[in-house]
Design a protein around this motif. Structure first.
Motif, short mmCIF file in Angstrom:
data_model
loop_
_atom_site.label_atom_id
_atom_site.label_comp_id
_atom_site.label_asym_id
_atom_site.label_seq_id
_atom_site.Cartn_x
_atom_site.Cartn_y
_atom_site.Cartn_z
N ALA A 54 -28.72 -50.83 31.00
CA ALA A 54 -28.97 -51.49 32.28
C ALA A 54 -30.46 -51.60 32.54
CB ALA A 54 -28.29 -50.71 33.42
N ALA A 55 -31.18 -50.51 32.32
CA ALA A 55 -32.63 -50.52 32.53
C ALA A 55 -33.33 -51.45 31.54
CB ALA A 55 -33.18 -49.10 32.42
N GLY A 56 -32.86 -51.47 30.29
CA GLY A 56 -33.43 -52.37 29.30
C GLY A 56 -33.22 -53.83 29.65
N ALA A 57 -32.03 -54.15 30.14
CA ALA A 57 -31.74 -55.53 30.54
C ALA A 57 -32.60 -55.95 31.72
CB ALA A 57 -30.26 -55.68 30.88
N MET B 136 -43.91 -56.82 19.24
CA MET B 136 -43.24 -56.80 20.54
C MET B 136 -42.30 -55.61 20.64
SD MET B 136 -43.48 -58.35 23.36
CE MET B 136 -44.49 -59.66 22.73
N PHE B 137 -41.59 -55.29 19.55
CA PHE B 137 -40.67 -54.15 19.55
C PHE B 137 -41.42 -52.84 19.78
CE2 PHE B 137 -38.38 -50.70 17.45
CZ PHE B 137 -37.17 -50.77 18.14
N VAL B 138 -42.55 -52.67 19.11
CA VAL B 138 -43.34 -51.45 19.29
C VAL B 138 -43.84 -51.36 20.73
CG1 VAL B 138 -45.48 -50.27 18.61
CG2 VAL B 138 -43.97 -51.21 16.87
N ALA B 139 -44.31 -52.47 21.28
CA ALA B 139 -44.77 -52.48 22.67
C ALA B 139 -43.62 -52.13 23.62
CB ALA B 139 -45.37 -53.84 23.03
N ALA B 140 -42.43 -52.64 23.34
CA ALA B 140 -41.27 -52.40 24.21
C ALA B 140 -40.75 -50.98 24.09
CB ALA B 140 -40.16 -53.39 23.89
N SER B 141 -40.76 -50.43 22.91
CA SER B 141 -40.15 -49.11 22.71
C SER B 141 -41.14 -47.96 22.89
CB SER B 141 -39.49 -49.02 21.34
OG SER B 141 -40.43 -49.27 20.32
N VAL B 142 -42.38 -48.15 22.48
CA VAL B 142 -43.36 -47.07 22.53
C VAL B 142 -44.34 -47.27 23.69
CG1 VAL B 142 -45.18 -45.89 21.21
CG2 VAL B 142 -43.16 -46.75 20.03
N GLY B 143 -44.62 -48.52 24.02
CA GLY B 143 -45.55 -48.80 25.10
C GLY B 143 -46.98 -49.00 24.66
N ILE B 144 -47.21 -49.06 23.36
CA ILE B 144 -48.55 -49.31 22.82
C ILE B 144 -48.46 -50.48 21.87
CG2 ILE B 144 -50.44 -48.37 21.46
CD1 ILE B 144 -49.48 -45.58 22.36
N PRO B 145 -49.11 -51.56 22.14
CA PRO B 145 -49.88 -51.91 23.34
C PRO B 145 -48.95 -52.08 24.54
CG PRO B 145 -49.71 -53.81 21.89
CD PRO B 145 -49.06 -52.67 21.18
N MET C 244 -38.63 -67.66 22.36
CA MET C 244 -37.77 -66.79 23.18
C MET C 244 -36.75 -66.05 22.34
SD MET C 244 -38.27 -66.33 26.33
CE MET C 244 -38.36 -66.95 27.98
N TRP C 245 -36.29 -66.67 21.23
CA TRP C 245 -35.29 -66.02 20.40
C TRP C 245 -35.88 -64.79 19.70
CZ3 TRP C 245 -35.97 -65.55 15.15
CH2 TRP C 245 -36.86 -66.43 14.52
N VAL C 246 -37.20 -64.66 19.67
CA VAL C 246 -37.85 -63.45 19.15
C VAL C 246 -38.16 -62.51 20.31
CG1 VAL C 246 -39.90 -62.55 17.97
CG2 VAL C 246 -38.86 -64.68 17.19
N PHE C 247 -38.70 -63.05 21.39
CA PHE C 247 -39.16 -62.25 22.52
C PHE C 247 -38.03 -61.47 23.19
CE2 PHE C 247 -40.22 -61.77 27.04
CZ PHE C 247 -41.38 -61.06 26.94
N VAL C 248 -36.99 -62.16 23.60
CA VAL C 248 -35.93 -61.53 24.40
C VAL C 248 -35.21 -60.39 23.67
CG1 VAL C 248 -33.73 -61.94 25.59
CG2 VAL C 248 -35.65 -63.51 25.94
N PRO C 249 -34.70 -60.61 22.47
CA PRO C 249 -33.97 -59.48 21.84
C PRO C 249 -34.87 -58.30 21.49
CG PRO C 249 -33.87 -61.45 20.44
CD PRO C 249 -34.60 -61.82 21.68
N THR C 250 -36.12 -58.55 21.09
CA THR C 250 -36.96 -57.41 20.75
C THR C 250 -37.32 -56.59 21.98
OG1 THR C 250 -38.93 -58.83 20.77
CG2 THR C 250 -37.92 -58.40 18.63
N VAL C 251 -37.58 -57.26 23.09
CA VAL C 251 -37.88 -56.53 24.32
C VAL C 251 -36.63 -55.79 24.80
CG1 VAL C 251 -38.53 -56.77 26.76
CG2 VAL C 251 -39.79 -58.02 25.00
#
Length: 159
Positions: free
Chosen positions: A46-49, A102-111, A127-134
């Motif tokens: 829920a929070a990820g969405a 983008m995945f590292v930024a979303a999961s770890v926060g760096i950057p 968007m097909w890369v951005f949305v699922p990785t975030v």
């Protein structure tokens, strides 16, 4: 549980839009309200969405604003232009690389994900890369935070 799930979803949208609203503090309250592994996974999703929706807003603001007169003036600076060209050359035509960053930024926060969402918008990352990785990165991050709070909360309650 549904009310908590919807609350977590809504608060994560707000947290993604307003950087001064820390999602981690909200997670502590959510985990205390509904302990357990199934709840942690569900609330993490829920929070990820919600976070993904909030970051899509930042992405779109940057994408649409990049053609504004103000943005073009900023991009005309040699230092900014060099950085823009460097990131463009790294990301363009390399969706796996862009998705990994983008995945590292979303999961770890760096950057920081807020910054990377704006960069992705300016660079017009698909968007097909951005949305699922975030979504996946944020869901994992928040799910693990829920699980961590669940693991340590009983010890704090017995003080």
């Amino acid at each position: 549980m549904l009310l908590l799930w919807l609350t977590m979803f809504g608060l994560s949208i707000a947290s993604a839009l307003l950087p001064f609203l820390p999602m981690e503090a909200i997670i502590v309250g959510g985990a205390a309200a509904e302990p357990g592994v199934p709840a942690a996974i569900s609330l993490g999703i829920a929070a990820g969405a919600g976070a993904t929706i909030g970051k899509i807003v930042w992405y779109e603001l940057a994408r649409r604003g990049s053609s504004s007169e103000w943005a073009q003036k900023k991009l005309s600076s040699p230092k900014i232009q060099a950085g823009y060209e460097r990131w463009t050359s790294r990301m363009e035509g390399r969706p796996v690389y862009a998705g990994a960053v983008m995945f590292v930024a979303a999961s770890v926060g760096i950057p920081p994900l807020l910054l990377m969402a704006a960069v992705a918008g300016v660079l017009k990352m698909p968007m097909w890369v951005f949305v699922p990785t975030v979504f996946v990165g944020r869901s994992i991050r928040f799910g693990l935070l829920f699980l961590g709070v669940n693991a340590f909360l009983p010890a704090f309650l017995h003080f």
